[in-house]
Design a protein around this motif. Structure first.
Motif, PDB file in Angstrom:
ATOM      1  N   THR A   1       5.256  -6.165 -41.256  1.00  0.00           N
ATOM      2  CA  THR A   1       6.442  -5.129 -40.790  1.00  0.00           C
ATOM      3  C   THR A   1       7.732  -6.063 -40.646  1.00  0.00           C
ATOM      4  N   ASP A   2       8.612  -5.422 -41.314  1.00  0.00           N
ATOM      5  CA  ASP A   2       9.787  -6.250 -41.646  1.00  0.00           C
ATOM      6  C   ASP A   2      10.844  -5.740 -40.651  1.00  0.00           C
ATOM      7  N   ALA A   3      12.060  -6.573 -40.388  1.00  0.00           N
ATOM      8  CA  ALA A   3      13.169  -6.269 -39.852  1.00  0.00           C
ATOM      9  C   ALA A   3      14.010  -5.128 -40.336  1.00  0.00           C
ATOM     10  N   THR A   4      14.629  -4.196 -39.658  1.00  0.00           N
ATOM     11  CA  THR A   4      15.528  -3.236 -40.433  1.00  0.00           C
ATOM     12  C   THR A   4      16.705  -3.853 -41.325  1.00  0.00           C
ATOM     13  N   GLU A   5      17.314  -4.857 -40.527  1.00  0.00           N
ATOM     14  CA  GLU A   5      18.471  -5.320 -41.261  1.00  0.00           C
ATOM     15  C   GLU A   5      17.988  -6.320 -42.353  1.00  0.00           C
ATOM     16  N   VAL A   6      18.588  -6.200 -43.372  1.00  0.00           N
ATOM     17  CA  VAL A   6      18.384  -6.873 -44.885  1.00  0.00           C
ATOM     18  C   VAL A   6      18.408  -8.348 -44.514  1.00  0.00           C
ATOM     19  N   GLU A   7      19.336  -8.608 -44.011  1.00  0.00           N
ATOM     20  CA  GLU A   7      19.626 -10.261 -43.727  1.00  0.00           C
ATOM     21  C   GLU A   7      18.655 -10.865 -42.846  1.00  0.00           C
ATOM     22  N   ASN A   8      17.837  -9.887 -41.967  1.00  0.00           N
ATOM     23  CA  ASN A   8      16.714 -10.552 -41.211  1.00  0.00           C
ATOM     24  C   ASN A   8      15.280 -10.488 -41.532  1.00  0.00           C
ATOM     25  N   ARG A   9      15.178  -9.898 -42.946  1.00  0.00           N
ATOM     26  CA  ARG A   9      13.808  -9.664 -43.333  1.00  0.00           C
ATOM     27  C   ARG A   9      13.279 -10.523 -43.680  1.00  0.00           C
ATOM     28  N   ARG A  10      11.813 -10.762 -43.932  1.00  0.00           N
ATOM     29  CA  ARG A  10      11.054 -11.809 -44.313  1.00  0.00           C
ATOM     30  C   ARG A  10      11.373 -12.311 -45.722  1.00  0.00           C
ATOM     31  N   CYS A  11      11.488 -13.721 -45.886  1.00  0.00           N
ATOM     32  CA  CYS A  11      12.198 -13.983 -47.038  1.00  0.00           C
ATOM     33  C   CYS A  11      11.331 -15.506 -47.303  1.00  0.00           C
ATOM     34  N   LEU A  12      10.670 -15.765 -48.279  1.00  0.00           N
ATOM     35  CA  LEU A  12      10.188 -16.991 -48.714  1.00  0.00           C
ATOM     36  C   LEU A  12      10.811 -17.205 -50.281  1.00  0.00           C
ATOM     37  N   VAL A  13      10.975 -18.657 -50.237  1.00  0.00           N
ATOM     38  CA  VAL A  13      11.274 -18.986 -51.560  1.00  0.00           C
ATOM     39  C   VAL A  13      10.192 -19.841 -52.388  1.00  0.00           C
ATOM     40  N   ARG A  14      10.009 -19.347 -53.700  1.00  0.00           N
ATOM     41  CA  ARG A  14       8.772 -19.701 -54.389  1.00  0.00           C
ATOM     42  C   ARG A  14       9.203 -20.820 -55.764  1.00  0.00           C
ATOM     43  N   LEU A  15       8.325 -21.697 -55.905  1.00  0.00           N
ATOM     44  CA  LEU A  15       8.613 -22.554 -56.832  1.00  0.00           C
ATOM     45  C   LEU A  15       7.165 -22.528 -57.863  1.00  0.00           C
ATOM     46  N   TRP A  16       7.228 -22.816 -59.044  1.00  0.00           N
ATOM     47  CA  TRP A  16       6.104 -22.761 -59.996  1.00  0.00           C
ATOM     48  C   TRP A  16       6.474 -24.052 -60.568  1.00  0.00           C
ATOM     49  N   LEU A  17       5.393 -25.140 -60.644  1.00  0.00           N
ATOM     50  CA  LEU A  17       5.552 -26.440 -60.986  1.00  0.00           C
ATOM     51  C   LEU A  17       4.547 -26.824 -62.036  1.00  0.00           C
ATOM     52  N   ALA A  18       5.010 -27.631 -63.191  1.00  0.00           N
ATOM     53  CA  ALA A  18       3.864 -28.229 -64.096  1.00  0.00           C
ATOM     54  C   ALA A  18       3.873 -29.564 -63.781  1.00  0.00           C
ATOM     55  N   ALA A  19       2.611 -29.897 -63.198  1.00  0.00           N
ATOM     56  CA  ALA A  19       2.306 -31.134 -62.633  1.00  0.00           C
ATOM     57  C   ALA A  19       2.442 -32.251 -63.668  1.00  0.00           C
ATOM     58  N   GLY A  20       2.029 -31.838 -64.868  1.00  0.00           N
ATOM     59  CA  GLY A  20       2.004 -33.010 -65.953  1.00  0.00           C
ATOM     60  C   GLY A  20       3.392 -33.250 -66.326  1.00  0.00           C
ATOM     61  N   SER A  21       4.574 -32.766 -65.857  1.00  0.00           N
ATOM     62  CA  SER A  21       5.626 -33.325 -66.135  1.00  0.00           C
ATOM     63  C   SER A  21       6.559 -33.839 -65.000  1.00  0.00           C
ATOM     64  N   ALA A  22       5.688 -34.596 -63.950  1.00  0.00           N
ATOM     65  CA  ALA A  22       6.020 -35.001 -62.812  1.00  0.00           C
ATOM     66  C   ALA A  22       6.228 -36.668 -62.953  1.00  0.00           C
ATOM     67  N   LYS A  23       5.658 -37.108 -63.896  1.00  0.00           N
ATOM     68  CA  LYS A  23       5.818 -38.565 -64.048  1.00  0.00           C
ATOM     69  C   LYS A  23       6.934 -39.351 -64.065  1.00  0.00           C
ATOM     70  N   TYR A  24       7.931 -38.587 -64.743  1.00  0.00           N
ATOM     71  CA  TYR A  24       9.139 -39.205 -65.188  1.00  0.00           C
ATOM     72  C   TYR A  24       9.941 -39.436 -63.900  1.00  0.00           C
ATOM     73  N   MET A  25       9.591 -38.580 -62.838  1.00  0.00           N
ATOM     74  CA  MET A  25      10.499 -38.630 -61.748  1.00  0.00           C
ATOM     75  C   MET A  25      10.217 -39.807 -60.610  1.00  0.00           C
ATOM     76  N   TRP A  26       9.024 -40.345 -60.936  1.00  0.00           N
ATOM     77  CA  TRP A  26       8.825 -41.512 -60.095  1.00  0.00           C
ATOM     78  C   TRP A  26       9.395 -42.877 -60.339  1.00  0.00           C
ATOM     79  N   SER A  27       9.965 -42.750 -61.669  1.00  0.00           N
ATOM     80  CA  SER A  27      10.456 -44.041 -62.054  1.00  0.00           C
ATOM     81  C   SER A  27      12.231 -43.892 -61.957  1.00  0.00           C
ATOM     82  N   ARG A  28      12.627 -42.812 -60.961  1.00  0.00           N
ATOM     83  CA  ARG A  28      14.073 -42.450 -60.767  1.00  0.00           C
ATOM     84  C   ARG A  28      14.655 -43.826 -59.878  1.00  0.00           C
TER      85      ARG A  28
END
Length: 331
Positions: free
Chosen positions: A304-331
Motif C-alpha cells: 500500500t503506497d502513499a497518496t503523494e507521488v513524491e512519497n511513494r515507494r521507489c526502488l532504483v534497479r540496475l542490471w549488470l553483466a558480470a563478465g565485463s567487470a574485470k576492467y574495473m579492478w585495474s582502475r
C-alpha cells in the motif's frame, strides 16, 4: 546421485553443493547483511561531493568518476557475498542523508560498475530503472510498475531488449506505507529438492520454453524469446525463470505447454513457494541489494503506497553483466 535416460544416453546429475544452497533454517541476518564501515562512508561522501562540484548527472557519470580505494574495498566485499557466500547481499549504512534521489542513484550506479557493466533495461536504453507503481495493470506493463505482489523469478528471464543480467541490484529510495517486503529463495536449493523427488522433471526443465517479451519490443520484433529453466555452465547450474512470462510466451506463440512441462513448472513453483525455503526482509531507504541473477530467485509482497507521488515507494534497479567487470579492478 541420479541417472536419467535421454536420447543421447544416460546422464548423471548430482545435487549441487556450496554456499548457494541454503534455506530458512540455515540462514540468519549475518549471512547476507553488510554494513558500510566509517572509512567507506567517508569515501562515498567524498565522491558525491565531487559529483556535485562537477555538475554530474546520472546520464553523464562514468566508471572513472568512482575511483576511490574505500569504494573499491566496499565493492569487493559485496562481490564476495554475491559470488562466494549466499548469492546475494543487503548493504546497509550508506550516508545518504541530504542526498537527492539522483545523487544516491549515481553513487549506487558507481558501486555497481565495480561488479559489472550496466545493461539497458528497456527500449529507451535506460541504465537505471525506477521500480515504482504507476497504476498500470500487468496486462499494460511489467510487474515492476505495479503495486501487486509478484512471483518468484529471475530478472529479465524473457531477455527484454536482449539483456540477460548476471547481477540484479536494487536501491531503496522510499519504502511503502505497508507491505512490499522482499523475499528470496535459493534456486540451487530448489533444484536439489526437485532432483531428489522428481529427477524426471528436472530433465524437462532443461528443455526449451518460450518467454513473453512483448512489453518491450518494437513493431515487427519477435514477442517471445526461447530458453531453458536450467542450464549447465562452468560455474554450475544457471536458472532462468518467470512462470508468468512462460505462460504468456506459450500463449502468444500458439504453442501450448505440454502436460509434462506444466507438471514440471508446478513442481518447481511448489518448492519455491514453500516458506521453509525462503527468507524475507524489508528494504529501508538507503539500503542496496545485489544478487546473482543466475542462482537466486526473488519475489515481492503487495504493498500500500502513499497518496503523494513524491512519497511513494521507489526502488532504483540496475542490471549488470558480470563478465565485463574485470576492467574495473585495474582502475
Amino acid at each position: 546421485m541420479h541417472t536419467q535416460a535421454t536420447g543421447e544416453g544416460t546422464r548423471t546429475r548430482r545435487p549441487l553443493i556450496g554456499s548457494t544452497v541454503w534455506d530458512r533454517a540455515t540462514f540468519d541476518d549475518e549471512c547476507y547483511t553488510v554494513t558500510v564501515e566509517p572509512h567507506q562512508a567517508e569515501a562515498c561522501l567524498h565522491i558525491v561531493s565531487e559529483l556535485r562540484r562537477r555538475g554530474k548527472r546520472i546520464d553523464t557519470v562514468e566508471p572513472a568518476d568512482f575511483t576511490h580505494p574505500g569504494l573499491s574495498e566496499l565493492a569487493q566485499v559485496i562481490s564476495k557475498h554475491v559470488h562466494s557466500v549466499a548469492g546475494f547481499v543487503l548493504l546497509r549504512g550508506l550516508p545518504s542523508s541530504g542526498w537527492t534521489d539522483e545523487e544516491a542513484s549515481m553513487l549506487y550506479w558507481g558501486i555497481g560498475t565495480y561488479l559489472g557493466r550496466p545493461l539497458p533495461q528497456n527500449r529507451a536504453g535506460d541504465r537505471v530503472y525506477l521500480v515504482q507503481d504507476t497504476g498500470a495493470t500487468l496486462m499494460e506493463a511489467r510487474g515492476s510498475k505495479t503495486n501487486l505482489g509478484m512471483i518468484y523469478h529471475t530478472d529479465s528471464a524473457a531477455a527484454f531488449v536482449g539483456s540477460r543480467p548476471d547481477i540484479l541490484a536494487l536501491m531503496c529510495l522510499r519504502k511503502a506505507l505497508s507491505g512490499g517486503e522482499s523475499l528470496m529463495v535459493s534456486g540451487h536449493t530448489a533444484y536439489n529438492i526437485l532432483l531428489s523427488t522428481r529427477p524426471d522433471l528436472v530433465e524437462v526443465l532443461y528443455g526449451e520454453f518460450l518467454f513473453d517479451r512483448s512489453k518491450d519490443t518494437a513493431e515487427g520484433e519477435d514477442p517471445v524469446s526461447r530458453g531453458s529453466v536450467f542450464t549447465d555452465t562452468e560455474e554450475g547450474v544457471a536458472i532462468r525463470y518467470n512462470r508468468l512470462h512462460i505462460e504468456l510466451g506459450h500463449h502468444l506463440s500458439g504453442t501450448p505447454l505440454t502436460t509434462l512441462q506444466r507438471e514440471a513448472l508446478d513442481a518447481f513453483d511448489a518448492i519455491l513457494n514453500d516458506p521453509a525455503n525462503a527468507i524475507d526482509f524489508t528494504m529501508e531507504p538507503g539500503d542496496v541489494f545485489f544478487a546473482d541473477n543466475n542462482t537466486v530467485l526473488h519475489n515481492r509482497n503487495a504493498f500500500t503506497d502513499a497518496t503523494e507521488v513524491e512519497n511513494r515507494r521507489c526502488l532504483v534497479r540496475l542490471w549488470l553483466a558480470a563478465g565485463s567487470a574485470k576492467y574495473m579492478w585495474s582502475r
